[in-house]
Design an enzyme around this catalytic site. Structure first.
Site, mmCIF file in Angstrom:
data_model
loop_
_atom_site.group_PDB
_atom_site.id
_atom_site.type_symbol
_atom_site.label_atom_id
_atom_site.label_comp_id
_atom_site.label_asym_id
_atom_site.label_seq_id
_atom_site.Cartn_x
_atom_site.Cartn_y
_atom_site.Cartn_z
ATOM 1 N N ASP A 105 -6.971 -1.346 -4.531
ATOM 2 C CA ASP A 105 -8.016 -0.999 -3.559
ATOM 3 C C ASP A 105 -8.940 0.078 -4.125
ATOM 4 O O ASP A 105 -10.157 0.047 -3.901
ATOM 5 C CB ASP A 105 -7.394 -0.490 -2.260
ATOM 6 N N ASP A 156 0.860 -1.185 0.000
ATOM 7 C CA ASP A 156 0.000 0.000 0.000
ATOM 8 C C ASP A 156 0.893 1.231 0.000
ATOM 9 O O ASP A 156 1.993 1.213 0.568
ATOM 10 C CB ASP A 156 -0.903 0.018 1.236
#
Length: 166
Positions: free
Chosen positions: A145, A127
């Site tokens: 995401d 991330d």
């Protein structure tokens, strides 16, 4: 003849939806490679007063759900992603003519597979997007995401439109 034309149109739509999913996967993996090359784990660069680029590893799911588990979650989430891929593939084949619904599923598919690839290669999801306001920080996320989130919003919007029409 009409059946052949309809079959060709269906195949073209399916190719479009899988192409969109592939685009999400490519953008996701490309951005993650750039982050992995440019940042060490935990590094953060402030871009604006509300946005940072960071490098974090998520061994769990959304909002680090199950991140503290003993490692079994990696294979659980890989399996879940692959089952979702099969289900979404079937749904796209059946409902490829529904543009918003199929776009939503394509974005979700690309996002799910982007994160599955990370889990298979690294054992965690990379991330790197972090948004914040003052001392409040939203959990870091990535392109995959974002695809999943936009896809979910489109699914809700599409269903609300469908209900309104009824």
């Amino acid at each position: 003849m009409a059946s052949s034309k309809s079959s060709s149109s269906s195949s073209n739509r399916l190719a479009l939806w899988f192409g969109i999913a592939l685009l999400v996967i490519v953008l996701d993996q490309l951005t993650k490679v750039l982050i992995l090359r440019a940042f060490n784990f935990g590094d953060s660069v402030t871009v604006t007063s509300f946005f940072n680029v960071v490098r974090v590893h998520n061994t769990g799911a959304a909002f680090s759900f199950l991140a503290g588990a003993a490692g079994w979650q990696r294979w659980f989430f890989v399996g879940l992603g692959l089952m979702a891929t099969g289900f979404i593939g079937v749904m796209l084949k059946r409902h490829g003519h529904q543009a918003v619904f199929s776009l939503a599923l394509s974005l979700i598919l690309g996002g799910a597979l982007g994160n599955v690839i990370d889990r298979l290669i690294h054992g965690y999801v990379v991330d790197f997007i972090q948004v914040h306001w003052d001392a409040w920080y939203f959990p870091s996320f990535n392109v995959a995401d974002s695809g999943i989130t936009v896809g979910a919003i489109l699914l809700i919007w599409d269903e609300l439109r469908r209900v309104r029409k009824s």
